[in-house]
Design an enzyme around this catalytic site. Structure first.
Site, mmCIF file in Angstrom:
data_model
loop_
_atom_site.group_PDB
_atom_site.id
_atom_site.type_symbol
_atom_site.label_atom_id
_atom_site.label_comp_id
_atom_site.label_asym_id
_atom_site.label_seq_id
_atom_site.Cartn_x
_atom_site.Cartn_y
_atom_site.Cartn_z
ATOM 1 N N GLY A 1 -1.543 0.734 2.148
ATOM 2 C CA GLY A 1 -1.333 1.238 0.809
ATOM 3 C C GLY A 1 -0.128 0.561 0.179
ATOM 4 O O GLY A 1 0.692 -0.062 0.863
ATOM 5 N N CYS A 2 -0.014 0.692 -1.156
ATOM 6 C CA CYS A 2 1.078 0.013 -1.853
ATOM 7 C C CYS A 2 2.427 0.597 -1.446
ATOM 8 O O CYS A 2 3.359 -0.136 -1.093
ATOM 9 C CB CYS A 2 0.863 0.091 -3.356
ATOM 10 S SG CYS A 2 0.523 1.748 -3.985
ATOM 11 N N TYR A 3 2.569 1.928 -1.490
ATOM 12 C CA TYR A 3 3.852 2.535 -1.101
ATOM 13 C C TYR A 3 4.193 2.218 0.354
ATOM 14 O O TYR A 3 5.329 1.830 0.643
ATOM 15 C CB TYR A 3 3.824 4.052 -1.299
ATOM 16 C CG TYR A 3 3.773 4.532 -2.729
ATOM 17 C CD1 TYR A 3 4.715 4.109 -3.673
ATOM 18 C CD2 TYR A 3 2.810 5.454 -3.141
ATOM 19 C CE1 TYR A 3 4.672 4.585 -4.987
ATOM 20 C CE2 TYR A 3 2.769 5.932 -4.447
ATOM 21 C CZ TYR A 3 3.703 5.498 -5.359
ATOM 22 O OH TYR A 3 3.672 5.981 -6.646
#
EC number: 1.2.1.38
Lengths: 346, 346, 346, 346
Positions: free
Chosen positions: D149-151
């Site tokens: 995921g991005c985070y």
């Protein structure tokens, strides 16, 4: 027979200044007697801010040429350092200062964080820290009110009731703060140009923002012990608004519901602080253009931790609005006089 | 003994609706009796727009379940088509419609531009076109007021005095119009998502925007001949605000100064229209959140041409504010009642 | 054995400069030999623009201390006035100037619009006007290329084919132009601060923008008669992008389809100009970060009128990208070398 | 004799999808064989994203009608749940999944956070977690890569080297995360409309964001004990970019310099991770449009605490770029192939 206060606003052309002028114009008990400036005297505020088209305003005058004896209260929106120096010479009965000069109790702390000796330590000792919701008993007797910084306003409203009631571990407070660009003032910094601020999040002054000692001072007073915090501010690409996300550790036996209940009951009679319920989450659009602070506590993180989120408009509750609120309290006007408007939507 | 009007606002949850609610809340002569909706009855407006925290509001009710007989005036913010159909059944003494349904005099023109027969042509013939500054003599006698579209408001305030006085060539009017995204309403169009509207200018409905016949109708009435215009609207990445740039050709012997003088004197007594002087130029930040229109004419282009620039807040003077202004005029309240606030700066 | 040009970029730290550096870094035929500056020598471009992290770049040097004899081509992104003065002393074989100094053929016109005598009228007479799509036969022979202004690029690509083919009335051209804030450069103007530019549309230089004589000059050359235009530029709250909306009157017997056909066939072999079909409308997000110009003509307004909309990225096709494109044409590289990337979406 | 991979991109019309298409177009070793969609087959990607003007692309086809046997690698940008279900049926030799479906090792954890049983737990056990900088030894052997995921990408790059080296207290990690609106995808949520997201900071999923278990899983693996975090995500009004601010407590005897040194040396040979020096602070504009992650550790807060700030472009290093980076590593291409471009400035 409504009492009309005559006020002077010094530093009227900056962002805090024009917001104070704006609010003063619609306040039922205010007459703007003088608009002071250090560099733009001779101009009219309308030339700098054409938004005041049609508003009856006196011309800008040099701050040294205003007759303060006929003024009931002087508001200062001048920069720190300058503000204390000038205010120490004023003869007006009351002073409400929006600069940082009278927020820190201790001149040594001031010197350490503001890189200069305090210009008037004697006057400093007379100042009341004007976080309105926690200053109501002191304001009626005060001559000099130091309005809190914008970040401290949001953070202290989030934390003071919890600290007072011993609900959180005061050694582990982590604050993340977001502000619109207007918080950076009308400076010529390239990073505040539209083209460079837009589409960017910019943390700044990491580890050494001047609001840290202010927050720590007020928390320590209520906790009756020294409190140190972690505080990281960021500029986000919007004009107005401020949001703080504070992570705390709960004392043994305390639940997030206890935080919510404590916050709700503490602010139950305060007209500008709203504690959201049912997992509703504060966002800055809820308060844009208003003097409101919207708060909520959430269960988040490992067991025993919580998050408290607060949103304010940095130029209203974080500056000009709270100054007016303090004036209302100081003079016994209704606390909400001149301050009740719904946000601009959308 | 100030008269209190009881009002209903239908379509209260959309952008125009909430702005009307917001303005109504601070109007000295308004009591909000009912908030009507077609789909969200049972909810509270605060659940959709938490900005109304602390505002005393009735719950949303289905528009069919409101008792209109006890309401002095019903405002409609419903979509065109729906609005006319529902309003034709209302029994309230007065109706102020913000939809497009009663703006065009001619049902055939309506059918051509709105792709459906007009739902109630009889009622249409009784409507007053509520461009406030040009409707002051008709409003006091009216039952049904059709509030102008946002673009027509800015354009007509720019041009009507010039057309009435025969100063410009009515065969060569070129209008370029810019609107913030709120002008597109609360639709689910992907191009209105933040990520896709941000950092983009999007012209739309080039050559066939529905405000064209409305503008042409009103210009033609004043010119006493058929006027056709060029009109190109664009969405620009901001929430609120509208700016029109209108290029005109001057009639023989007419100067740009004549335009400025004519505009200035025409609006001299109008509290919401400001004609800037000394080459000051309108921009949308001058009027954000207000009911003001700021205008100016410039010498530009080949000899004999001029540019007139006008800025309004599309949701206030272009929608909810003008609706309240019309109500004030209709009932004989001060024209500015509930509408005088300085813009939010910066 | 690909040829490697050694280039110098003067004025490398401004918005056009860094975009040129960026494009040069990924160009297969370019080696950046020197980055020149007037005020920041001794610094590294990475200190000002940390975006260049990891990019191999020479340090900034004072423009007077660069050895131009070893450079194949010098690009100037210096301000007008300064640029011509310095470039007149350079010894580099080729010069591509992004300033306004060599765009106007006539020194008197330059003096009139730029408030100073032209610094080197002799050199001026040797310059090629580098609107790439219309300069392909001249560029291979040129020493000095004057890159067009950003607005002229969009407007001339919209109009030149129509004027050349006698399709429109050259006495009635009305241009409305919108630009992102980066078009205003890295100035300290308060109105370009995020807080003041955001949520506002600001028309500027109405009636006297310096791109007017440039556009008129090029249109007049193609029309073989004097052409005067109406041109109104506006800043809109975005960083990059430019959109022009040009209203024209068709010559007798000409249709909007004729305009579309003419534009399509004229640019059929040009890799950066796209004429949209089927009523698709240009918007600036279509071209962000690219050297493309997207065009379309629409039927709009009274019979016999049309609207042509063009979108470019002001810092690429309107500045650095076109400069590289001109370099490619000048040296016989593929026209698209270093310039083919899809826009950043969304 | 450069090897050309034939790839399929499934879910090509969403934000991650079009960024993958964009990067693939300029990758020297990629040939786009198929663009898959569930709902838009028959359309061309250019109709939805006109930015692809001039780009050679196959038409959109239904994902069930693609011949995967002739494809070297299939990238999935489909939503979680859908992605696993469809990918379990694919016959392509390699799969790179950008959804959340193969990130969590444990099907029970998946079920708990994604509200559904995992569609293909057997396949799950074969997936490699593709945080490129920490997966280099596993990727060459893998058939199925789960892109983070991005985070998690920003947070894990900030923390893994510190956890591996035992420098921080893993029981007290507080993460504050900011994302541009593109992180929310192309949904029709009103709060993602320009008019409602603009000028607002919106925390969301406080205490229960689906990236929490993913971050905790990877930290726990490296720490060799269970790690729990505090994680609060916020949407800020920009399109692209992500910034995480992570507050940690240092283990006894560890200094902030140790963190900086550890991070610097860990990423010394990684082409996309930059550790800033000299108190330079990451901001999202430094990485916009690139596959870079910019990091720095700061002394902040009470003694023994530190702050680590990381910035990435959520759609590149946080999605499409890292997917390509993983493909490069999987097939033995240079890690930076197709991924080295300087950010768009300003």
């Amino acid at each position: 027979m409504t009492r009309q206060l005559e006020i002077a606003i010094l530093g009227a052309a900056g962002y805090a200044g024009v917001n104070l002028v704006r609010l003063a114009l619609s306040h039922p008990n205010i007459k703007i007697k003088a608009l002071g400036t250090r560099r733009k005297d001779g101009e009219h505020l309308r030339e700098i801010w054409p938004q005041f088209l049609g508003s009856p305003l006196p011309p800008l005058r040099h701050i040294d040429e205003i007759d303060y004896s006929s003024v009931d209260v002087a508001f200062s929106c001048m920069p720190h350092g300058v503000s204390a120096q000038r205010l120490s010479q004023l003869t007006s009965p009351h002073i409400i200062d929006l600069s940082a000069d009278f927020r820190l109790d201790c001149p040594e702390t001031y010197a350490q964080w503001y890189d200069a000796a305090h210009p008037c330590p004697d006057l400093l000792s007379t100042a009341v820290y004007g976080l309105s919701e926690f200053a109501k008993e002191y304001l009626p007797r005060s001559r000099l009110v130091a309005c809190p910084g914008c970040y401290p306003t949001a953070v202290l409203l989030s934390l003071l009731p919890l600290v007072e009631n011993g609900l959180i571990d005061t050694t582990r407070i982590v604050i993340n703060a977001l502000s619109g660009l207007s918080g950076a003032g009308r400076s010529g910094n390239n990073s505040h140009l539209f083209s460079e601020a837009n589409e960017s999040v910019q943390p700044y002054n990491v580890g050494h923002h001047r609001h840290v000692p202010e927050i720590e001072q007020e928390l320590s007073k209520r906790a009756k012990k020294t409190v140190s915090i972690s505080f990281t501010p960021h500029l986000v690409p919007m004009t107005r608004g401020e949001l703080t996300t504070t992570v705390v550790e709960l004392c043994s036996g305390v639940s997030v519901d206890d935080l919510q209940t404590t916050l709700s009951s503490r602010y139950d009679c305060d007209p500008f602080v709203y504690v959201l319920q049912d997992d509703a989450c504060p966002s800055t659009d809820m308060v844009r253009g208003t003097n409101n602070c919207v708060l909520s506590a959430f269960s988040a993180g490992p067991p025993g931790q919580a998050v408290i989120i607060a949103a304010i408009d940095n130029l209203v509750k974080g500056a000009a609005g709270q100054a007016i609120q303090n004036m209302n309290l100081l003079f016994g006007f209704p606390e909400t006089a001149g301050l009740k408007s719904a946000p601009l939507m959308p």
